[in-house]
Write a protein that holds these residues in place. Sequence first.
Motif, PDB file in Angstrom:
ATOM      1  N   LEU A 182      -8.007   8.229   1.770  1.00 37.86           N
ATOM      2  CA  LEU A 182      -9.562   8.060   1.596  1.00 37.86           C
ATOM      3  C   LEU A 182      -9.883   7.157   2.897  1.00 37.86           C
ATOM      4  O   LEU A 182     -11.058   6.657   3.290  1.00 37.86           O
ATOM      5  CB  LEU A 182     -10.060   7.606   0.178  1.00 37.86           C
ATOM      6  N   TYR A 202       0.829  -1.241  -0.122  1.00 36.90           N
ATOM      7  CA  TYR A 202      -0.123   0.090   0.127  1.00 36.90           C
ATOM      8  C   TYR A 202       0.880   1.256   0.025  1.00 36.90           C
ATOM      9  O   TYR A 202       0.623   2.235  -0.511  1.00 36.90           O
ATOM     10  CB  TYR A 202      -0.841  -0.160   1.123  1.00 36.90           C
ATOM     11  N   GLY A 206     -10.798  11.950  -3.809  1.00 41.66           N
ATOM     12  CA  GLY A 206      -9.597  11.775  -4.787  1.00 41.66           C
ATOM     13  C   GLY A 206      -9.504  12.599  -6.065  1.00 41.66           C
ATOM     14  O   GLY A 206      -9.549  12.190  -7.170  1.00 41.66           O
ATOM     15  N   ASN A 259     -14.782  10.349  -9.172  1.00 44.04           N
ATOM     16  CA  ASN A 259     -14.526  10.070 -10.465  1.00 44.04           C
ATOM     17  C   ASN A 259     -13.288   9.298 -10.447  1.00 44.04           C
ATOM     18  O   ASN A 259     -12.354   9.818 -10.179  1.00 44.04           O
ATOM     19  CB  ASN A 259     -14.591  11.536 -11.186  1.00 44.04           C
ATOM     20  N   SER A 260     -13.309   8.033 -11.262  1.00 42.55           N
ATOM     21  CA  SER A 260     -12.059   7.296 -11.049  1.00 42.55           C
ATOM     22  C   SER A 260     -11.403   7.201 -10.316  1.00 42.55           C
ATOM     23  O   SER A 260      -9.956   7.423 -10.159  1.00 42.55           O
ATOM     24  CB  SER A 260     -11.215   8.259 -12.440  1.00 42.55           C
ATOM     25  N   ILE A 261     -11.744   7.077  -9.104  1.00 42.84           N
ATOM     26  CA  ILE A 261     -11.229   6.729  -7.769  1.00 42.84           C
ATOM     27  C   ILE A 261     -11.377   5.227  -7.295  1.00 42.84           C
ATOM     28  O   ILE A 261     -10.250   4.737  -6.699  1.00 42.84           O
ATOM     29  CB  ILE A 261     -11.054   8.113  -6.725  1.00 42.84           C
ATOM     30  N   TRP A 307       2.160  12.544  -9.663  1.00 40.39           N
ATOM     31  CA  TRP A 307       1.765  14.052  -9.731  1.00 40.39           C
ATOM     32  C   TRP A 307       2.949  14.983  -9.309  1.00 40.39           C
ATOM     33  O   TRP A 307       2.871  15.998  -9.881  1.00 40.39           O
ATOM     34  CB  TRP A 307       0.686  14.139  -8.486  1.00 40.39           C
ATOM     35  N   TRP A 336      -9.973  19.113 -11.342  1.00 37.08           N
ATOM     36  CA  TRP A 336     -10.697  19.607 -12.635  1.00 37.08           C
ATOM     37  C   TRP A 336     -12.340  19.609 -12.187  1.00 37.08           C
ATOM     38  O   TRP A 336     -13.084  20.495 -12.350  1.00 37.08           O
ATOM     39  CB  TRP A 336     -10.390  18.853 -13.709  1.00 37.08           C
ATOM     40  N   ASP A 338      -7.287  14.425  -1.571  1.00 34.69           N
ATOM     41  CA  ASP A 338      -6.490  13.496  -2.276  1.00 34.69           C
ATOM     42  C   ASP A 338      -5.309  13.218  -1.430  1.00 34.69           C
ATOM     43  O   ASP A 338      -4.785  13.950  -0.624  1.00 34.69           O
ATOM     44  CB  ASP A 338      -6.191  14.087  -3.584  1.00 34.69           C
ATOM     45  N   VAL A 339      -4.519  12.357  -1.738  1.00 34.80           N
ATOM     46  CA  VAL A 339      -3.128  11.704  -0.833  1.00 34.80           C
ATOM     47  C   VAL A 339      -2.233  12.508  -1.317  1.00 34.80           C
ATOM     48  O   VAL A 339      -1.253  12.658  -0.453  1.00 34.80           O
ATOM     49  CB  VAL A 339      -3.262  10.269  -0.955  1.00 34.80           C
TER      50      VAL A 339
HETATM   51  C1  LIG Z   1      -6.994   8.413 -11.546  1.00 34.88           C
HETATM   52  S1  LIG Z   1      -6.910   9.730 -10.451  1.00 34.88           S
HETATM   53  C2  LIG Z   1      -8.546  10.548 -10.670  1.00 34.88           C
HETATM   54  C3  LIG Z   1      -8.523  11.934 -10.327  1.00 34.88           C
HETATM   55  C4  LIG Z   1      -9.618  12.615 -10.371  1.00 34.88           C
HETATM   56  N1  LIG Z   1     -10.506  12.281  -9.338  1.00 34.88           N
HETATM   57  C5  LIG Z   1      -9.858  12.783 -11.789  1.00 34.88           C
HETATM   58  O1  LIG Z   1     -11.212  12.615 -12.161  1.00 34.88           O
HETATM   59  O2  LIG Z   1      -9.164  13.144 -12.710  1.00 34.88           O
HETATM   60  C6  LIG Z   1      -7.014   8.940  -9.111  1.00 34.88           C
HETATM   61  C7  LIG Z   1      -6.707   9.943  -7.967  1.00 34.88           C
HETATM   62  O3  LIG Z   1      -6.730   9.223  -6.388  1.00 34.88           O
HETATM   63  C8  LIG Z   1      -5.770   9.626  -5.930  1.00 34.88           C
HETATM   64  N2  LIG Z   1      -5.594   8.458  -4.640  1.00 34.88           N
HETATM   65  C9  LIG Z   1      -5.418   7.401  -5.026  1.00 34.88           C
HETATM   66  N3  LIG Z   1      -5.419   6.770  -3.999  1.00 34.88           N
HETATM   67  C10 LIG Z   1      -5.774   7.303  -3.055  1.00 34.88           C
HETATM   68  C11 LIG Z   1      -5.960   7.222  -1.655  1.00 34.88           C
HETATM   69  N4  LIG Z   1      -5.969   6.102  -0.777  1.00 34.88           N
HETATM   70  N5  LIG Z   1      -6.585   8.328  -0.740  1.00 34.88           N
HETATM   71  C12 LIG Z   1      -6.731   9.500  -1.363  1.00 34.88           C
HETATM   72  N6  LIG Z   1      -6.426   9.761  -2.710  1.00 34.88           N
HETATM   73  C13 LIG Z   1      -6.035   8.695  -3.556  1.00 34.88           C
HETATM   74  C14 LIG Z   1      -4.519   9.855  -6.624  1.00 34.88           C
HETATM   75  O4  LIG Z   1      -3.610  10.786  -6.068  1.00 34.88           O
HETATM   76  C15 LIG Z   1      -5.397  10.349  -7.861  1.00 34.88           C
HETATM   77  O5  LIG Z   1      -5.104  12.025  -8.041  1.00 34.88           O
END
Ligand SMILES: C[S@@+](CC[C@H](N)C(=O)[O-])C[C@H]1O[C@@H](n2cnc3c(N)ncnc32)[C@H](O)[C@@H]1O
Length: 269
Positions: A157, A63, A109, A173-175, A74, A114, A130-131
Amino acid sequence: MSTPVIGMSRRAQLYRHVSRLEKSPITSLTSHITKRTDSMNVDKATIEQAPQKASELRASQVYKENLEFWHGAWNMCTKPYTKMPDLEYVPWLPERLRKASAQSILDLGCGSGWLSVYLSREGFTVTGIDVADHALELGKQWADMESLQIKFDAGDLGDLPYADNSFDAVVANSIIEHLPLSLAVVVMTKLKSVIRSGGTFIGCFDKVGTGPGEYFKLEDGTQVYTDKSRKGMMLRYFPDEELKELLTGWKIDEFKTLDSGTRFVVAHT
Ligand SMILES: C[S@@+](CC[C@H](N)C(=O)[O-])C[C@H]1O[C@@H](n2cnc3c(N)ncnc32)[C@H](O)[C@@H]1O
């Protein structure tokens, strides 16, 4: 992750390597490093065991490397990319949120923000979490450029730092597809209290992780990538039935599968 290409959207940059590898013919390479197990259903036992499993997961090296992947990805982005993604469901989001009388929104996330910016422009009060602190810094720069008041919080999260009834709605979205099952269950459970009673969840779940790639699998089917460009990144495909089970305790208002394979889901508590 491969070097970001100037002019590509952040989302495209983050997924470029994913789709490239999923299309590449390296299944034979993955077959010996992949421990195949069938996807688990989100049954009662899975839900009950989720907090313990998620806590063990979050303490694990695997993890840690997953989070390092996101920080590294990023950190390669030097300035906010301020073009909105051209996705068919983007205009649906404010429309569904207004229909649900939601004003305060949590963007789960949020990346470089955006969606936070888009919803803030539309008049919603937005908090993004976000992390990756650098992603949040880019989001803040973008918000400042447009004089938008958006709160960006750094956090995992798996440990959402919000009191009960903090928001009217959550957008994701996508998270969720980047979380192992136990963590996804923990997050969805916590969200039920973080949003007010009757609050709304809108999730956009990509069809990812269904192609070949260099990864090993955790016991719940989560793919942990091992190739250099996305080392550590976790991706889990949630089939429709599982997504519905993940929303146990929520009332599903809408479940749409788009041509792209993305599932657009609206639910409320
Ligand atoms: C695919 S990106 C999607 C970002 C945004 N939601 C978008 O639609 O463009 C996934 C995001 O989740 C964040 N992320 C991944 N695992 C996470 C966690 N355990 N806790 C918080 N953020 C997390 C990543 O840093 C990244 O910014």
